[in-house]
Scaffold this active site. Sequence first.
Site, PDB file in Angstrom:
ATOM      1  N   ASN A 169      -4.778  -9.711   4.097  1.00 49.92           N
ATOM      2  CA  ASN A 169      -6.165  -9.296   4.309  1.00 49.92           C
ATOM      3  C   ASN A 169      -7.082 -10.439   4.738  1.00 49.92           C
ATOM      4  O   ASN A 169      -8.230 -10.528   4.296  1.00 49.92           O
ATOM      5  CB  ASN A 169      -6.716  -8.619   3.042  1.00 49.92           C
ATOM      6  CG  ASN A 169      -6.666  -7.105   3.152  1.00 49.92           C
ATOM      7  OD1 ASN A 169      -6.990  -6.534   4.188  1.00 49.92           O
ATOM      8  ND2 ASN A 169      -6.238  -6.450   2.079  1.00 49.92           N
ATOM      9  N   GLU A 182       0.833  -1.204   0.000  1.00 46.85           N
ATOM     10  CA  GLU A 182       0.000   0.000   0.000  1.00 46.85           C
ATOM     11  C   GLU A 182       0.870   1.258   0.000  1.00 46.85           C
ATOM     12  O   GLU A 182       0.723   2.153   0.826  1.00 46.85           O
ATOM     13  CB  GLU A 182      -0.974   0.002   1.181  1.00 46.85           C
ATOM     14  CG  GLU A 182      -2.250   0.752   0.862  1.00 46.85           C
ATOM     15  CD  GLU A 182      -3.351   0.585   1.898  1.00 46.85           C
ATOM     16  OE1 GLU A 182      -4.397   1.220   1.704  1.00 46.85           O
ATOM     17  OE2 GLU A 182      -3.173  -0.160   2.887  1.00 46.85           O
ATOM     18  N   TYR A 196       0.190  -7.638  -1.768  1.00 46.17           N
ATOM     19  CA  TYR A 196      -0.882  -6.903  -1.107  1.00 46.17           C
ATOM     20  C   TYR A 196      -2.202  -7.454  -1.649  1.00 46.17           C
ATOM     21  O   TYR A 196      -2.626  -7.125  -2.749  1.00 46.17           O
ATOM     22  CB  TYR A 196      -0.745  -5.405  -1.384  1.00 46.17           C
ATOM     23  CG  TYR A 196      -1.845  -4.552  -0.801  1.00 46.17           C
ATOM     24  CD1 TYR A 196      -2.412  -4.848   0.440  1.00 46.17           C
ATOM     25  CD2 TYR A 196      -2.318  -3.439  -1.488  1.00 46.17           C
ATOM     26  CE1 TYR A 196      -3.416  -4.062   0.977  1.00 46.17           C
ATOM     27  CE2 TYR A 196      -3.312  -2.628  -0.950  1.00 46.17           C
ATOM     28  CZ  TYR A 196      -3.854  -2.955   0.280  1.00 46.17           C
ATOM     29  OH  TYR A 196      -4.853  -2.170   0.807  1.00 46.17           O
ATOM     30  N   ASP A 211       0.541  -8.062   3.332  1.00 44.22           N
ATOM     31  CA  ASP A 211      -0.794  -7.863   3.899  1.00 44.22           C
ATOM     32  C   ASP A 211      -1.731  -8.764   3.112  1.00 44.22           C
ATOM     33  O   ASP A 211      -2.109  -8.452   1.981  1.00 44.22           O
ATOM     34  CB  ASP A 211      -1.198  -6.388   3.773  1.00 44.22           C
ATOM     35  CG  ASP A 211      -2.633  -6.137   4.209  1.00 44.22           C
ATOM     36  OD1 ASP A 211      -3.310  -7.091   4.660  1.00 44.22           O
ATOM     37  OD2 ASP A 211      -3.081  -4.985   4.096  1.00 44.22           O
TER      38      ASP A 211
END
Length: 269
Positions: free
Chosen positions: A146, A35, A105, A144
Amino acid sequence: MHFISWNVNGIRACVRKGFLDFFQEMDADFFCIQESKLQKGQIQLDLDGYYQYWNYAERKGYSGTAIFTKWEPLHVFYGLDSNNFEPEGRIITLEYESFYVINVYTPNSKRDLTRLEDRLEWEDRLFDYLQKLNKKKPLIYCGDLNVAHHEIDLRNDKTNHGNSGFTKEERSKMTRLLDAGFVDTLRHFHPDKDDIFTWWSYMKTIRERNIGWRIDYFIVSEQLIPALKKSEVHSSVLGSDHCPIGLVIDEKQLMQMGVGEDERTYTSY
């Protein structure tokens, strides 16, 4: 060999909040960010001794990944297929003689789950990609992702079942990956610890009370287990709604793994 991964939630903002101090303190061999939220030319990082590899999203101020490393790779890939392109800048793969480093990501399925179908398609494509790489040499996969895999990976599991990041579909994709020959390194060292989180809402006192989720991971090929030294979470480091995570691998053992010189082939994605 020291690895760091951090969703910085905007690298320019994170730099203003002390990113470079932490970067210098860690002196990591590999520092992966997610990000980044910028385009080429919008920041100049003076990271002496590091090669920099960026994957920018087409959409301005959105997504993006980067890897800063002391180790020059043999090859660098920026996609999940032969086009070597990912429009949201969500993946970078570095190839070395005896291992891969993959920084990801993962797309968020959104609060109303309107992007869940896209997320699951991404998971399937990524799973195939990781399996192909793993057949050639071991890999270190981070970022990440998620998803909170199990109930112990978030504080309020009972009220979050079915919510974005804790749906049965997203969790099952993580289970499938780990069942296919990969290891969640933090759970390797801390299988039952239930207060280790990597993301907290910006709502007042949430982080202070450690009401968080563990959605950032270092996942490695099973054959790297003997080389694992430490997997850690730097929960006290501020600058983002995520905190950095770290992994230490025995360098000598890592370099000795993978295919032999006579059998070595390089992936062309």
